[in-house]
Design a protein around this motif. Structure first.
Motif, PDB file in Angstrom:
ATOM      1  N   VAL A  70     -17.145 -32.988  16.967  1.00 34.97           N
ATOM      2  CA  VAL A  70     -17.182 -32.293  15.733  1.00 34.97           C
ATOM      3  C   VAL A  70     -18.637 -31.806  15.268  1.00 34.97           C
ATOM      4  O   VAL A  70     -19.555 -32.054  16.094  1.00 34.97           O
ATOM      5  CB  VAL A  70     -16.617 -33.030  14.500  1.00 34.97           C
ATOM      6  N   LEU A  73     -21.206 -30.161   8.788  1.00 38.22           N
ATOM      7  CA  LEU A  73     -21.405 -29.274   8.061  1.00 38.22           C
ATOM      8  C   LEU A  73     -21.949 -29.362   6.716  1.00 38.22           C
ATOM      9  O   LEU A  73     -23.160 -28.678   6.705  1.00 38.22           O
ATOM     10  CB  LEU A  73     -19.829 -28.825   7.305  1.00 38.22           C
ATOM     11  N   ASN A  81     -18.867 -33.826   5.275  1.00 42.45           N
ATOM     12  CA  ASN A  81     -17.879 -33.012   5.907  1.00 42.45           C
ATOM     13  C   ASN A  81     -18.129 -32.618   7.372  1.00 42.45           C
ATOM     14  O   ASN A  81     -19.303 -32.236   7.622  1.00 42.45           O
ATOM     15  CB  ASN A  81     -17.525 -32.072   4.905  1.00 42.45           C
ATOM     16  N   MET A  83     -16.331 -30.593  11.044  1.00 45.59           N
ATOM     17  CA  MET A  83     -15.300 -29.539  11.393  1.00 45.59           C
ATOM     18  C   MET A  83     -15.041 -29.793  12.887  1.00 45.59           C
ATOM     19  O   MET A  83     -15.920 -29.716  13.761  1.00 45.59           O
ATOM     20  CB  MET A  83     -15.739 -28.048  11.263  1.00 45.59           C
ATOM     21  N   GLU A  89     -10.080 -28.476  12.007  1.00 46.75           N
ATOM     22  CA  GLU A  89      -9.664 -29.246  10.717  1.00 46.75           C
ATOM     23  C   GLU A  89     -11.132 -29.826  10.302  1.00 46.75           C
ATOM     24  O   GLU A  89     -12.142 -29.796  11.096  1.00 46.75           O
ATOM     25  CB  GLU A  89      -8.688 -30.391  11.278  1.00 46.75           C
ATOM     26  N   GLN A  90     -11.197 -30.118   9.062  1.00 45.46           N
ATOM     27  CA  GLN A  90     -12.431 -30.680   8.451  1.00 45.46           C
ATOM     28  C   GLN A  90     -12.210 -31.963   8.014  1.00 45.46           C
ATOM     29  O   GLN A  90     -11.879 -32.361   6.876  1.00 45.46           O
ATOM     30  CB  GLN A  90     -12.881 -29.647   7.326  1.00 45.46           C
TER      31      GLN A  90
END
Length: 185
Positions: A70, A73, A81, A83, A89-90
């Motif tokens: 991932v 963010l 958070n 991504m 998907e987050q």
């Protein structure tokens, strides 16, 4: 089920309904009798550390973990958070799950999240990160003995011991495993 002889550093297993990750492992074989396996493990859900000794004939429950690469963010205080690089998907991760790892996160950083039953339980950081120094003590003139260091604060709020020549605005590389200064970038 997996045999306790297969437990090594980094292996995750289930014991008494709790999920553990092996931090340290030692195999002891006395002159007589059966071998014993001694481990130090961290409870993945509570964060507590335990020491446990097994006979070599014991076994523990194996678990299925999912790993997702991932990109970090942003954070809005208690929630971080990310991504997913494949599905976009987050997933949102609570600060208590990340622990001290949150201090090494910078926007756009690639990390690996570990999922168990669709719940994030761990984060794997790169071995080093580059961060900008935002606060540094002034070096004292004449303080040139070997090994002189000072504390600086980087953009995430992490405090690091660095050599005297590092100043505000410099970018430094930090080892995420130990939290130590590596080099000026």
């Amino acid at each position: 089920m997996i045999d306790v002889n297969e437990l090594r550093k980094g292996v995750t297993f289930e014991l008494d309904g709790q999920l553990f990750k092996v931090l340290d492992y030692s195999h002891n074989k006395p002159g007589r009798g059966s071998a014993t396996i001694r481990i130090k493990a961290r409870n993945m859900l509570t964060g507590a550390n335990i020491e446990k000794t097994f006979n070599s004939s014991n076994s523990v429950q194996d678990v299925r973990l999912d790993y997702h690469n991932v990109q970090y963010l942003y954070s809005d205080g208690e929630i971080y958070n990310f991504m997913d690089n494949e599905t976009f998907e987050q997933p949102a991760v609570r600060a208590d799950v990340l622990g001290d790892s949150a201090l090494y996160l910078t926007e756009g950083m690639e990390v690996k999240l570990t999922f168990y039953n669709n719940q994030v339980i761990d984060v794997e950081l790169p071995t080093s990160v580059d961060m900008e120094v935002v606060q540094a003590d002034m070096a004292i003139r004449g303080d040139t003995a070997t090994g002189v260091t000072k504390k600086v604060r980087v953009q995430s709020g992490l405090q690091v011991q660095v050599p005297n020549f590092v100043n505000v605005g410099d970018t430094i590389r930090i080892d995420t495993r130990t939290g130590d200064y590596v080099t000026r970038v």
